[in-house]
Each structure stands twice: as C-alpha cells, then as structure tokens.
Design a protein around this motif. Structure first.
Motif, PDB file in Angstrom:
ATOM      1  N   SER A 659       1.048  -1.305   0.037  1.00 19.62           N
ATOM      2  CA  SER A 659      -0.097   0.216  -0.051  1.00 19.62           C
ATOM      3  C   SER A 659       0.913   1.265   0.082  1.00 19.62           C
ATOM      4  O   SER A 659       0.211   2.426  -0.330  1.00 19.62           O
ATOM      5  CB  SER A 659      -0.997  -0.007   1.327  1.00 19.62           C
ATOM      6  N   ASP A 660       2.169   1.274   0.399  1.00 21.10           N
ATOM      7  CA  ASP A 660       2.687   2.435   0.322  1.00 21.10           C
ATOM      8  C   ASP A 660       3.268   2.945  -0.871  1.00 21.10           C
ATOM      9  O   ASP A 660       3.559   2.022  -1.891  1.00 21.10           O
ATOM     10  CB  ASP A 660       4.277   2.178   1.406  1.00 21.10           C
ATOM     11  N   PRO A 661       3.632   4.300  -0.964  1.00 18.90           N
ATOM     12  CA  PRO A 661       4.325   4.716  -2.416  1.00 18.90           C
ATOM     13  C   PRO A 661       5.590   4.239  -2.457  1.00 18.90           C
ATOM     14  O   PRO A 661       6.175   3.889  -1.450  1.00 18.90           O
ATOM     15  CB  PRO A 661       4.075   6.015  -2.263  1.00 18.90           C
ATOM     16  N   ASP A 662       6.131   4.183  -3.543  1.00 20.47           N
ATOM     17  CA  ASP A 662       7.563   3.601  -3.951  1.00 20.47           C
ATOM     18  C   ASP A 662       7.963   2.747  -3.169  1.00 20.47           C
ATOM     19  O   ASP A 662       8.843   2.385  -2.299  1.00 20.47           O
ATOM     20  CB  ASP A 662       8.577   4.943  -3.493  1.00 20.47           C
ATOM     21  N   LEU A 663       7.365   1.452  -3.603  1.00 23.70           N
ATOM     22  CA  LEU A 663       7.465   0.036  -2.753  1.00 23.70           C
ATOM     23  C   LEU A 663       8.757  -0.220  -2.828  1.00 23.70           C
ATOM     24  O   LEU A 663       9.359  -0.704  -1.718  1.00 23.70           O
ATOM     25  CB  LEU A 663       6.587  -0.943  -3.638  1.00 23.70           C
ATOM     26  N   ASN A 664       9.611  -0.042  -3.764  1.00 23.87           N
ATOM     27  CA  ASN A 664      10.964  -0.599  -3.360  1.00 23.87           C
ATOM     28  C   ASN A 664      11.682  -0.082  -2.406  1.00 23.87           C
ATOM     29  O   ASN A 664      12.280  -0.823  -1.555  1.00 23.87           O
ATOM     30  CB  ASN A 664      11.852  -0.502  -4.648  1.00 23.87           C
ATOM     31  N   HIS A 665      11.426   1.404  -1.953  1.00 24.97           N
ATOM     32  CA  HIS A 665      11.807   1.655  -0.758  1.00 24.97           C
ATOM     33  C   HIS A 665      11.248   1.296   0.320  1.00 24.97           C
ATOM     34  O   HIS A 665      11.865   0.843   1.256  1.00 24.97           O
ATOM     35  CB  HIS A 665      11.770   3.320  -0.933  1.00 24.97           C
ATOM     36  N   ALA A 666       9.880   1.141   0.385  1.00 24.18           N
ATOM     37  CA  ALA A 666       9.044   0.759   1.320  1.00 24.18           C
ATOM     38  C   ALA A 666       9.553  -0.681   1.620  1.00 24.18           C
ATOM     39  O   ALA A 666       9.753  -1.075   2.967  1.00 24.18           O
ATOM     40  CB  ALA A 666       7.638   0.778   1.243  1.00 24.18           C
ATOM     41  N   ARG A 667       9.562  -1.648   0.925  1.00 27.08           N
ATOM     42  CA  ARG A 667      10.139  -2.998   1.182  1.00 27.08           C
ATOM     43  C   ARG A 667      11.448  -3.223   1.692  1.00 27.08           C
ATOM     44  O   ARG A 667      11.719  -3.834   2.398  1.00 27.08           O
ATOM     45  CB  ARG A 667       9.974  -3.728  -0.133  1.00 27.08           C
ATOM     46  N   HIS A 668      12.135  -2.259   0.905  1.00 31.71           N
ATOM     47  CA  HIS A 668      13.755  -2.258   1.759  1.00 31.71           C
ATOM     48  C   HIS A 668      13.845  -1.911   3.106  1.00 31.71           C
ATOM     49  O   HIS A 668      14.469  -2.352   3.978  1.00 31.71           O
ATOM     50  CB  HIS A 668      14.662  -1.091   0.812  1.00 31.71           C
TER      51      HIS A 668
END
Length: 964
Positions: A659-668
C-alpha cells in the motif's frame, strides 16, 4: 385497530377504511397491501417487494372493493376514506388461488430455491415464495394444468456468481425493477410479447457475457429461485443466520451471513440505514475469502539464518522455507520480547505501530493505546494516512471536525450533487445507487474527474479536467460566484471567517484564465458555478482523487470554501462528504489511530488533552506528535546516530509492502527492521518480511463495532470461529501488551470487547456518549454525535454552529501548487491509481474470494484507444510501465474515458504493483503521498514473470508480473 405511533408517521394524514370488516388506519396514499401488512394482515403477493415500485402484474394480491365491478390489485391500489375491502371473500380467494395454481403449474419439478428446516419442508417450499403462498392457501395443481406446462427453458450458469433458471420464472418483473430502478444498472430487461415474453440480459446475452456488475439485487428480489446464488443451488437449509455489517468499503452495508457446516454459504442485504438491503458484488459474493486455504492458522517464526529479501516475489502459499510453526506462547514471547528489548536498549522513539482500518473500533483503540503507553511514543498510524489525511486536515482546520456533514443518502434532498475525484460505481457501489436514484428523480449530477467514469451516464455536466488542476478549476468556480454576487451574504456575515482574504486571493482565477490550465471551457465553469450557488441544495462528495496529491489539503480547502460562500452546508441535501474507502477508516481515526491525535482528534501536544489522557491511562505519555506512515519508512533507514531511528515495528492488519508509495523503498525499509511483528489473516507481502507472524481473525470471526462514512457506529457480530489456532485480534493485542509490561484487565465475553468499547467511549469525550454497548446490541446502528441515551443521533451537523473555537467556518485561500513530478520528454504519460469494483485495497482479501477473482483475475492498465494505436498495442497485449522508481509489466485494457496522455492502474495486484511506480512526495499538511499523479513512460512488450496468483479459481494460473 392499530394507529400510527411513530412521530414521523403521526405527521402524515391518515384515512380509515374497512378490510374484511376490520377498521384499518392508513396513511394518505398508502396501498391497501401495505396498510394490511402493517396491521398484521397477510394478503398473497408475489410481484410486490417492500421498497420497490409496486407493479401489480402478478394479480396474486387481488381484493374485492365494494361498488367496483373488477377485482383490484392491493399492491398498487391506494386506500381511501370509507372504502370497504374484502381480501377473504369467496371471489377474491378464488382468484388468488387460481393465480397461484397457474403459476405453480409452470414450475419445474425440481426447484432451484429450497427453504426449510427439514427435507420435507424443502420439498414443500422448493419454489420459494410461490410455494410458501401455495401452501398457506392450500393450493395444489390439477393434473390437467400440469399437462399444459410451458416448454422447458435451459439454465444459464455462465456467470461466476449466479445461476439463471428461467424455467422457474413467473415474470413478476421484480428483477427488472431491482436492476433498473433500485441499482440502476440497466442490464435486465423484459423482451418480446405475449407467450414469447421473457427476461433478458442486455441484448439477450448469457448473463456471464452481459454488462452485469454482480450486485445480486436481482437474486435477492427473485421470489422463485429463477435467479439465485450459485452457492445455494440445491438445499438452502442453513444452520444459522447472523446479522452483521459488511467488511469492505466505508458505506457500511448491513448484512446477514447464512452459515452452514461452519461456512458462510451466502450473504443477504439487510435493511440497514446505509444500504436498505442493497449490496455490491464484494458484499454479496466476496465473503468466502475467509475460507481460503491460504489462511494463516498457526503462529510462525522466521527460520534461523533466512534473510529478508525484499526483492523476492514469493508464492503466498510457499512460506515453509522461510518460517516454522510455533506455539502461541513462544511466538508471543518472541514478538513482544523483541520489541521490548529494542525499547530498553535504544529508548522510547525506536518502535512504531501500524494499526488497521479493516478491524474494529475496539482493536484500533487498544492498538493505539498499546503504542502510546507500552512503546512510549506516538508513532502509530494506519491507512487513513494514505486515503483521506489531507481531507481530514482541511476539515479540522476549516469546520473543526474530520467527519462528514451529511450522510450519503441525504442526496435524496439534494437538487445538485457534485462528485469530484471519486468513481463511486467502482469504489462505493451502494452509495452510487443513491446518486443514480437521485438523477432519475431530476437531481443534477456534476461529475468532476480526469477520467470519464460510469456515473457520467447519469450526469448533468461532466467536467473532465486535466489531472493535477483541481485548484484551478475550483477557484474559477469560486471566482464566478463572488464576481457575479451569488454569495450567500448572510451566511458569510454570521457563520464564516476570512472571506475577504479568500475574495482577494481568487481575483486572478477567472474562468477565462483557468480554462487553458484545467481544460474546462470558461462558459462551463461559469454555468456549473451559477447552478451550484443558486440551486436549493447542493452536496459535494469526494474521494482520493482529491486527497492523494501534494496539494490535497488545498483541494479540500477549496471545496469547503465553495459550500461556505454559497451557504450550501448545515441543511438537508447540502454539505461536505469525503467518501471513506475502508470499512472502518472513520472509526479507526476517531479511536486515535493517528500519530498527532488522541481519540476524538484531541491533539497530543495540547497540554489539557495530554494531561487528561495521562491521568486516564495512568502513565506518562509522549508530548510530541509521532511519525506518519511514509515518515516511519524513512526513519527506518535513518543512520544509527539518529535517536529517532525506527528499529522495530508491530503491524496489525495492514500491508505497507503493497500500500505504500515507492514500494522498492518501502520494502527495503521493512526488510531493514531489526524486529518486525505482523498480525494478519494471510501471508501478505509485509508478513513475508516479518520475524514473527501472528494468525488473526477475519471480520466475520469476531464481535466489534465499526464506524462508516456516514458517522454510523454499527455492530459486527461473530458468525464462525477463526480457523485452526488463529486468534481474535483483540486477544492478541492484549497478550502483546501484557508482555510489554502493561497491566490491562479487560473482562467479559469476546476478550472484554464491551469493556474496551466503554473505555473508548469515555476517551472520546462525549461524541458517542449516548451510544452504549447495550444500545448497539439492540439497535445495530446509531449515528454520532449522540450525547445521551435518548439522543437519536444527528445525521446532519453544522446546522447552527461549526465545531471550531468560535463556531464559524474558517475559509482558507488556496493557490496552484504543481505536482511534485511532471511529465517530460523522458516520461511523457501521467499515471493515476485507484480501486476497481471487484477488488479492494491491496487485494489480500478480495483476490482470495472465488467469485471476485473469477470476474476480475488479472491486472490491467486502462488507456485511451488513440494512445494504444500510437503505441502499437491492442487490448490484452502486455506493456511495460516505468517511472523513475520502478516498473511493471501489465495487460492493456481500452478505456476511452481515460484521457489521452493518462493511464490508470488499480493497486490490488501484487504481480503488477502500481505502488512500485508511485511517488512518495507528501502533502505538507496531511502528510499523504501523491498516489494520484506521477510521470511514467510506456514500452510495448515485457517478459511477464511466472508467479502464482492469489486467486482460488485456478490455482495454476500465471499472472503478469514485473517486466524486465
């Protein structure tokens, strides 16, 4: 004689007439049938259904009226003073029985709709209401009539959710009225003439190939089983019925679960104040997600040495190599122990919690209390930050309350409805029916959206403005109203502040100047502004298309100014309504699940509120607002030297890895946490990155309250138990709290839910003071503010005073602020994201619902046909959509309602996750990300990765995934 007793009923004029010798009191204009039903007198009827327009075509309800030659249908004949009616005369009964016998003679030997507690009862009532009335009237079919039975009609089972057996159809037209007049979907029709007449879908298409949106209103309307849910073909005997409220969007439809063999086999709409028995495809056919084999049933602990790989896309069923099963005691000790250890080592600011808007008010209240009193900070948030945070910020600033001023179905009293940044037929389908009903009565709908959505078919004017130009368009309307002296001067004088500043600010925003910017002709801007200002009652409803921008708060400020300067607030059919996305977004926010507010929006940095809660909870509290969802993600990756670096998190029922934006950053960021505890019902993308996963309860598996978009606090009841060793969320939160050193002692059934509710009621300082637990158990739904046990609740607020310090609305000027990221030669397209009808939020629930997955199994990107031609692609082709943050491969869907240069992607599909692309830039006031606007480029083709989908319809189906 039963006289009217309801106060509203007493306002109506009444007449007296006689029915079978009994004096009946009828309201003026009321039909004989409805008056009889209200007095406990039953007259046979089949084509009549409460709430629907009476049609009078089945003639089962005919009665004899003194002085009249012919029998009259009681369902559409109004009672008049002195009328003498006989429903049980020999002549009337003979006609009623003949109609029932003729209809029954055409029924198939085996009915689709069986109702009864025993096999004998099933056989007796196999044709639903028709069989019921035949049994009550002692009607049997004579052999000579059965021999003349009509030719058999083949069944149609082409639709994933519903079976069509027109062999059992009596052509009562209830399904036609349900589809065309109640839901206003215009799919079902009545075709041909005489003996050849029949019910058809669109142009006599199979139901599965038609434009049916699977709301199921026709199924609920059908009296014989000619239309019915596929899940109930065969025996319809159920073990129990449980009344509750829908767990999906914020409309808050009341429902009844039908439970058999400890499974929910079907759902019926209940006559609740928000839906009046109506449902959408999710509420009626999407509940079997709770029985999906992928449900988590045991606590899980990450295996030693298994790293957290945020780049891996896992099969949601294949977690055994990552986690091992554990006992509850071991899992809870590790979950809470890891959080407590980080707090003891690094201080009070290093922990954070994400609660859920999909759970109950009681869970939200306890969760935020745990974070504030157990973790020691205000680092608690939930998905309202990603939906309507900017709307709430503007509303609190302008009118002093973050809730709606009027309920959705108050549009019944509107002469103009303005829908902006919302696609209600997809996102709030039952709410959309009230808009469509209003349009059929003559109410003017103004649709303002960059996309031309389905509601445009019912609109008086459609203003398809350029994305990101909301303020330009709205300021042009405000300019027109002020310039042409259409302002409600009395309202401005008595009830508004800062009007002169607003007037000065909009001088440069004439429609002529703004037309090239927003793309709406100046004459249209002026026409709509004049109509809004001069009409009797106008209501604005909006969605995330308004809020999910860096200027989302300014967008909402303009809406507040628009209703204020025209006096279109504080009266029936006029006001402000931000449509809530999830079932308990409103309630979770009310309960304090936000970082800068205690329950009921009392600021944590307000000394008086802070002191009150310290005393109420008996512990010192953090005096500073906590970090929001996106800010927490940045704080996780902060350097070790930062004292506010987030090191541990507890996530309950949220899925920020989708659900968060910029998922690559959020998942990291999530993978970088030293300790992550996730509490959920499925192995979500977030849970895959956890250290401990706690199996929780779905909505139908617990007792609790939720507050819908209309400010209705509603009771949800438990239908079945959680599967395996899964536990209720309220129990889990309390067990974590116990191990964090909190001495909580909530007692009573269902983990003390009633006691938790009562504490929350005290913490909310009067807003729901009159809504006791006992009252909710009795009434199911009560609207707040509700200050006493005798208070019925206030569906309309701000009728005399605003909730601000001085009681007046604060007008805040807004200027054009461009999106954080604009299209350019490298990234020439604009991406808009949103929901779709069949799927909801991150898809973790709806994509595991059999029917919903079958109807909409695959991620698609909507594009204008001319853009598709220019790119050289056809519908169904795969393209790559790329932003500066990531890319996805996705199938193309043609949609000419999407303007050229713009694409639309729903965010429910993990294999083509829209939020891999979206921008995390924040609105400075609401701290909400700019989901609704970012620059992208498109490329034909892309290698679709082979990833197992969520869906249960075809476990082997391969979905489109991230493209190379």
């Amino acid at each position: 004689m039963n006289a009217p007793t309801n106060p509203k009923e007493l306002e109506l004029q009444t007449v007296e007439f006689k029915l079978d010798g009994q004096t009946i009191v009828s309201y003026e204009g009321e039909t004989i049938l409805k008056a009889a039903k209200r007095h406990g007198i039953d007259i046979p009827h089949l084509c009549f259904k409460d709430g629907y327009r009476p049609d009078g075509n089945c003639r089962a309800c005919v009665v004899e009226i003194n002085g009249e030659r012919t029998l009259a249908p009681s369902c559409c004949r109004s009672a008049t003073a002195g009328m003498e009616v006989k429903a049980k005369s020999d002549r009337a009964i003979k006609s009623q029985k003949l109609v029932l016998e003729m209809l029954l003679s055409d029924m198939p030997d085996e009915g689709f709709k069986w109702v009864g507690d025993t096999k004998e009862e099933e056989q007796k009532n196999q044709h639903g209401e028709l069989s019921t009335w035949a049994a009550r009237m002692d009607v049997t079919v004579r052999p000579q009539l059965k021999a003349l039975r009509r030719e058999k009609v083949n069944s149609d089972i082409s639709h994933p959710a519903m079976a069509v057996n027109l062999d059992a159809c009596i052509q009562c037209n209830r399904c036609v009225r349900a589809c065309r007049e109640e839901q206003v979907n215009d799919v079902i029709g009545y075709a041909m003439r005489g003996a050849h007449s029949e019910i058809v879908f669109d142009l006599n298409d199979p139901m599965g190939d038609s434009t049916c949106v699977a709301c199921g209103e026709c199924v609920q309307a059908c009296p014989t089983g000619a239309l019915m849910p596929k899940g109930l073909i065969g025996s319809q005997t159920v073990d129990r019925k449980v009344d509750s409220v829908c767990p999906f969007c914020g409309v808050g439809c009341q429902i009844t679960y039908n439970v058999k063999d400890e499974k929910i086999v079907s759902v019926e709409g209940r006559d609740g104040p928000a839906n009046h028995s109506r449902l959408c495809v999710k509420g009626r056919f999407g509940m079997d997600y709770i029985h999906n084999p992928q449900r988590l049933t045991k606590p899980l602990i990450r295996r030693a040495g298994v790293p957290k790989d945020e780049t891996a896309i896992q099969n949601p069923q294949d977690w055994s190599s990552i986690f091992r099963e554990a006992s509850w005691e071991e899992a809870l000790e590790l979950a809470a122990g890891g959080l407590k250890k980080l707090k003891d080592q690094h201080g009070l600011k290093v922990l954070a919690g994400f609660g859920s808007a999909k759970g109950s008010n009681e869970e939200a209240y306890l969760f935020q209390k745990l974070v504030r009193t157990g973790f020691g900070s205000n680092n608690v948030d939930h998905c309202t930050r990603l939906c309507h945070a900017s709307s709430v910020a503007a509303l609190l600033e302008g009118v002093g309350s973050g809730a709606v001023s009027n309920q959705v179905n108050d549009v019944e009293h509107s002469s103009l409805i303005m829908l902006i940044g919302s696609n209600p037929t997809a996102n709030h389908p039952v709410a959309a029916t009230w808009f469509k009903n209003a349009a059929k009565r003559g109410t003017k709908i103004v649709l303002c959206d960059p996309r031309k959505t389905d509601i445009a078919k019912h609109a008086w004017r459609t203003m398809q403005f350029k994305p990101d130009t909301d303020v330009a368009m709205l300021n042009a309307m405000i300019h027109t109203i002020i310039e042409e002296n259409l302002v409600d001067q009395a309202f401005i004088k008595d009830r508004a502040n800062n009007f002169e500043a607003l007037k000065e600010n909009i001088k440069g925003y004439s429609p002529e100047a703004m037309a090239p910017i927003c793309g709406i002709p100046a004459e249209t801007l002026r026409e709509v502004a004049r109509e809004f200002a001069t009409t009797k009652s106008a209501m604005i409803l909006w969605g995330m298309g308004v809020s999910q921008h860096v200027h989302g708060t300014d967008n909402a400020r303009c809406l507040i100014a628009l209703v204020s300067i025209t006096g279109q607030i504080g009266k029936p059919g006029s006001g402000l309504h931000p449509l809530r996305g999830q079932n308990n977004v409103q309630g979770a926010s009310d309960a304090g699940l936000i970082p800068m507010m205690f329950p009921n929006y009392q600021r944590v940095d307000n000394p008086e509120a802070h002191a009150w809660f310290e005393k109420f909870w008996g512990t010192p509290l953090d005096k500073k607002p906590g970090y929001t969802v996106v800010e927490i993600m940045h704080k996780i990756t902060a350097p070790d030297s930062d004292p506010d670096k987030i090191r541990g998190m507890y996530v309950e029922g949220e899925n920020p890895a989708m659900s968060d934006p910029d998922l690559n950053h959020a998942r990291h960021a999530l993978a970088s946490l030293e300790h992550l505890v996730v509490q959920d019902i499925f192995m979500t993308e977030t849970a895959l990155l956890a250290d401990v996963v706690l199996p929780a309860s779905a909505w139908p598996e617990k007792v609790g309250t939720a507050s819908n978009t209309d400010r209705m606090v509603q009771m949800g009841k438990k239908a079945i138990n959680p599967p395996g060793d899964a536990k209720p969320d309220l129990w889990i939160i309390q067990e974590i709290a116990k191990r964090m050193g909190l001495n909580w002692n909530y007692q009573g059934s269902d983990d003390g839910v009633a006691q938790v509710y009562d504490e929350m009621r005290q913490a909310m300082h009067g807003a729901i003071n009159g809504i006791t637990w006992e009252r909710l158990e009795k009434e199911s739904s009560v609207t707040y503010p509700c200050l006493s046990a005798e208070d019925p609740g206030r569906p309309i607020v701000f009728d005399d005073v605003f909730a601000t310090g001085d009681g007046k609305v604060k007008l805040v000027p807004a200027d054009i602020i461009p999106a954080n990221e604009r299209p350019d030669s490298d990234y020439p397209f604009v991406l808009i994201t949103g929901r779709q009808l069949e799927h909801w939020h991150t898809g973790s629930m709806t994509r595991r619902a059999t029917v919903l997955d079958a109807i909409e199994p695959m991620a698609t990107v909507s594009m204008h046909g001319e853009d598709m031609t220019q790119l050289g692609v056809a519908a169904g082709d795969v393209i790559t959509v790329q932003s500066r943050r990531g890319e996805v491969g996705i199938h193309v869907r043609r949609d000419d309602g999407t303007p050229r240069g713009v694409i639309f992607i729903p965010f429910a599909y993990y294999e083509a996750a829209a939020n891999l692309i979206t921008n995390s830039a924040l609105d400075p006031f609401g701290k909400i990300p700019e989901f609704k606007y970012c620059a992208v480029k498109l490329k034909k083709g892309g290698e679709a990765a082979k990833i197992m989908g969520y869906g249960t319809n075809d476990p082997a189906r391969q979905h489109v995934a991230s493209a190379s």
